[in-house]
Write a protein that holds these residues in place. Structure first.
Motif: not given
Length: 154
Positions: A97-106, A108-120, A122-127
């Protein structure tokens, strides 16, 4: 401090930073963890992993956390969480499992999202990955194993 030295410090620190998040049970205390970081070296077209003396941007790293249950009872739902230092990016998705929010939630990568520069969103990436986590259903007495992930030096 030069960049190579900073990367080496971060990588050595990560090797010691594997975090065990056990469920409350005496068997959890009998499981020991040992971590190591290795760097990929290509010799004559064959990739091997060795202890890093120096790392450079673009180097592929292998992070290994070994576990061993020396107790008399199985350790159930054993959790291993590894933070990724800022000097590396996850190199490939894996059976964790992965976290993209500093370890708050975990998840699968395919189910994670992050905020894009425009505020929308987007699907999370490895980086975007900040932590990786394994939940091992049961570690029998005397059983050992490894949790492995690969990263790349930024």
């Amino acid at each position: 401090m030069n960049t190579i030295f900073k990367h080496a410090i971060c990588i050595v620190a990560l090797a010691a930073a594997s975090v065990l998040t056990p469920a409350p049970a005496a068997a959890q205390d009998a499981v020991s963890l040992d971590s190591e970081v290795q760097v990929a070296k290509d010799v004559d077209g064959v990739t091997t992993y060795v202890a890093p003396e120096q790392v450079f941007p673009g180097d592929r790293l292998k992070f290994v956390t070994r576990y061993d249950n020396s107790g008399a009872e199985p350790a159930e739902d054993f959790v291993i969480t590894n933070p990724l230092p800022g000097a590396v990016s996850l190199a490939e998705d894996g059976d964790f499992l992965v976290s993209v929010d500093g370890g708050e939630s975990f998840g699968r990568l395919s189910g994670r999202t992050v905020a894009a520069e425009d505020g929308t969103q987007r699907p999370a990436e490895l980086s975007d990955v900040t932590h990786v986590r394994w939940i091992i259903p049961s570690i029998a007495p005397g059983e050992s194993g490894e949790a492995i992930f690969f990263a790349q030096v930024k």
